[in-house]
Scaffold this motif. Structure first.
Motif, PDB file in Angstrom:
ATOM      1  N   ASP A  96       0.816  -1.221   0.000  1.00  0.00           N
ATOM      2  CA  ASP A  96       0.000   0.000   0.000  1.00  0.00           C
ATOM      3  C   ASP A  96       0.845   1.264   0.000  1.00  0.00           C
ATOM      4  N   SER A  97       2.121   1.160  -0.451  1.00  0.00           N
ATOM      5  CA  SER A  97       2.959   2.368  -0.468  1.00  0.00           C
ATOM      6  C   SER A  97       3.850   2.384  -1.694  1.00  0.00           C
TER       7      SER A  97
ATOM      8  N   GLU B  96      -3.423  -2.840  -1.714  1.00  0.00           N
ATOM      9  CA  GLU B  96      -4.353  -2.909  -0.582  1.00  0.00           C
ATOM     10  C   GLU B  96      -5.062  -1.569  -0.431  1.00  0.00           C
TER      11      GLU B  96
ATOM     12  N   ASP C 296      -7.803   0.915   1.717  1.00  0.00           N
ATOM     13  CA  ASP C 296      -8.412   1.213   3.011  1.00  0.00           C
ATOM     14  C   ASP C 296      -9.857   1.615   2.737  1.00  0.00           C
TER      15      ASP C 296
ATOM     16  N   GLY D  96     -11.088   2.754   7.121  1.00  0.00           N
ATOM     17  CA  GLY D  96     -10.250   3.313   8.190  1.00  0.00           C
ATOM     18  C   GLY D  96      -9.856   2.317   9.245  1.00  0.00           C
ATOM     19  N   HIS D  97      -9.857   1.012   8.879  1.00  0.00           N
ATOM     20  CA  HIS D  97      -9.645  -0.029   9.882  1.00  0.00           C
ATOM     21  C   HIS D  97      -8.182  -0.217  10.240  1.00  0.00           C
ATOM     22  N   ARG D  98      -7.326  -0.265   9.227  1.00  0.00           N
ATOM     23  CA  ARG D  98      -5.968  -0.737   9.513  1.00  0.00           C
ATOM     24  C   ARG D  98      -5.016  -0.203   8.465  1.00  0.00           C
ATOM     25  N   SER D  99      -4.777  -0.956   7.409  1.00  0.00           N
ATOM     26  CA  SER D  99      -3.804  -0.567   6.390  1.00  0.00           C
ATOM     27  C   SER D  99      -4.518  -0.272   5.076  1.00  0.00           C
ATOM     28  N   GLY D 100      -3.737   0.057   4.035  1.00  0.00           N
ATOM     29  CA  GLY D 100      -4.311   0.315   2.723  1.00  0.00           C
ATOM     30  C   GLY D 100      -4.323   1.783   2.348  1.00  0.00           C
TER      31      GLY D 100
ATOM     32  N   ASP E 209      -7.160   8.436  -3.083  1.00  0.00           N
ATOM     33  CA  ASP E 209      -5.815   8.936  -2.763  1.00  0.00           C
ATOM     34  C   ASP E 209      -4.967   8.892  -4.044  1.00  0.00           C
TER      35      ASP E 209
END
Lengths: 387, 387
Positions: A117-118, A141, A143, A146-150, A155
């Protein structure tokens, strides 16, 4: 796909604590999601981190609508690949140090997909693929809640990452994936359906953005047990991931996606003591067996470390495991201070504890003891573990 | 007793997550309690449920003051007996279904002691010993602090149980034992010393009551890590049990019996993502690696799922693992909302997480990766597990 052995013993022949798997309940749970997927023309990529067991996974595959599996560790990928599963999504954000193991699996014929995710990790994956002359298959991945990663679908980094992967002759952009982990905090069907739609629609929007930039994005992968069971259509989605639905647990019952009578896992324990002055019963099922998971703590019904059933799976009034040390469970009432029904908890007697969280409790054991409708032991299925 | 292999690699060669054991810190911790016991002319019977590892246990034995070991499962008894430990206390209340396994160990020469706290179980043990023609060695479990199981020293059942065992030609009453588990809730040295004295004095009183009834009661066994480190004399006590002191953990630091810089265990994890909008960093160390233990929740400093160190064991400001899913750890600040020091948390970089509870975190792994003062990997020690 079951191969019952000659192990048709009764529960009283087992060493406690041990992990019981009710085969008929599990098959009913598996069929439920398979049927839901069939009705939506959907495809499942089951998350096998919950079961870590080839026999359970074969049962899932046999029920249909399945194309590939999802894993949470490269060790699971190795285990399931060795057992004939070759289409595998490793659904935890890759770190560069794990790319040699990924490349090794890919070279041996595993159709392994990794997620990231980066921009930074995407560049590292591209460089690694070029260096090793291997194709890394990549999913981005997302998001969705707003749960965790991604990355979010809107964006700018989404397109940056997609371009980095797509522009590499050594990488393949497989698609986008997300996990609506916030579904575990839903408490009613309406909020669950809303979250399931959000998970689906933002993922489709992300894929459309990538496609609009001229980049192929064939796969849209979404899922969690609550959202998979709640979703109303799958147009634009190519696969759904879920794992806990195979067993269910008290957290899932608290969300409302199953009844406690559908939970297929329980921990068999023995009563070792009565502490009548404190209205407690002690068992040999402590947190080493039940896990330290307290997932029902924030739900409407807090079951402590688990709900108490008798050996034939009937609830014993409102009893729960209210406390746990390493090898001791403390049983008391959840909702009253009345004396415990000690006659139903005889010293040396057997009880079954329903787990808060199937993934966590199952991970404390190396095998499932498979039981039939008559509580006869019909098989033992081993689990894998580690990283 | 260490046998370093040729495995002198650096941390960056390891697959994350993995469990690091700092050998020098562990030896210092072991020596601390051995010295305290020597100063009190005390004898240790270390609880090996924390380490489940023969190499760690050999380090404890080598430090002196040790006579026998304590286990929490019969599987541990089998493992340590196979590795040469023959004097074993199985310190979890026996249930009759486990007596065949106890008898089998005894017949093979293991000096195994079992514990019980009821007339009913005592009668079952006597009947089993007679039936199998084997000597069951029994200790009566005392409740010294209302923590969990056991009979109180002033309860009439204490003498009833003692008589049942002592009157059987097939059983041996070894003595009395207790575990002051409430010590985990102490928050200062004064209350800890008071509880340690209570654990000692009530146990001696129980043994004296049994002896006054004309029944031999040679052994008085007490202990927990906090009370073992706090106790001021051991006159009348024949052995002290403790397990966590070998590694220590954040819960022990919260009680005040160690400093966080003395904790010998950590989980090595890799940074997999940054979520700067939510001021989070994601790692591959989730609850499958850290355990679901939240033992610092009720303490003055709540470390979430663990405290964050850099790869050389220096604390990274006030960072903790604030959330965990199966294979993801979420790192944030404990005590402020300032932006994370992302430059100290590079993508792909290594961090070490100090555990809340050494027993629970270590149980998630099959081996200790042993590291020296220079963070070089010098050995790998496997752990046992199961029941």
């Amino acid at each position: 796909m079951t191969h019952p052995g000659t192990d048709t013993r009764s529960l009283s022949d087992l060493t406690t604590p041990c992990l019981l798997l009710d085969l008929q309940r599990m098959r009913k749970n598996i069929d439920r999601l398979a049927s839901h997927m069939a009705s939506l023309s959907g495809t499942l990529r089951p998350h096998v981190k919950t079961n870590k067991c080839i026999q359970v996974t074969q049962e899932i595959i046999a029920a249909g609508q399945v194309n590939g599996i999802t894993v949470s560790t490269l060790q699971e990928a190795e285990y399931f690949f060795a057992h004939g599963c070759s289409d595998i999504l490793y659904a935890v954000g890759i770190v560069p140090a794990k790319l040699p193991a990924v490349a090794d699996l890919t070279r041996r014929g595993c159709h392994l997909k990794i997620v990231l995710d980066s921009v930074e990790i995407a560049e590292a994956v591209v460089a690694d693929a070029e260096k090793r002359q291997v194709t890394h298959r990549v999913m981005i991945e997302l998001d969705s809640d707003g749960h965790r990663s991604g990355v979010r679908f809107d964006d700018d980094r989404l397109l940056d990452i997609a371009r980095i992967i797509a522009d590499s002759p050594d990488c393949e952009l497989v698609g986008v994936m997300t996990h609506a982990g916030e579904s575990y905090h839903c408490r009613d069907a309406q909020s669950l359906l809303a979250l399931a739609r959000q998970e689906r629609d933002t993922s489709i929007a992300a894929a459309e953005r990538i496609r609009a930039a001229g980049i192929a994005c064939p796969v849209v992968s979404i899922g969690s047990t609550p959202t998979a069971l709640a979703i109303d259509h799958l147009n634009g989605v190519t696969e759904v991931r879920a794992g806990v639905y195979v067993f269910f647990d008290l957290v899932m019952a608290g969300i409302g996606v199953c009844d406690t009578s559908e939970i297929a896992l329980s921990v068999l324990v023995s009563v070792s003591g009565h502490q009548k002055e404190r209205n407690l019963t002690i068992t040999d099922g402590g947190w080493m067996a039940l896990s330290r998971d307290r997932g029902t703590r924030g739900q409407a019904v807090d079951y402590g470390y688990g709900a108490v059933l008798d050996s034939e799976s009937r609830p014993v009034e409102d009893l729960v495991v209210s406390g746990a040390s390493q090898e001791h469970g403390m049983i008391s009432r959840r909702a009253s201070v009345s004396p415990l029904p000690y006659e139903q908890l005889p010293l040396g007697g057997l009880l079954r504890i329903l787990p808060n969280h199937a993934c966590a409790t199952a991970a404390q054991f190396d095998e499932f003891v498979v039981v039939d409708d008559n509580n006869r032991v019909i098989d033992r299925w081993s689990r894998t573990r580690g990283w």
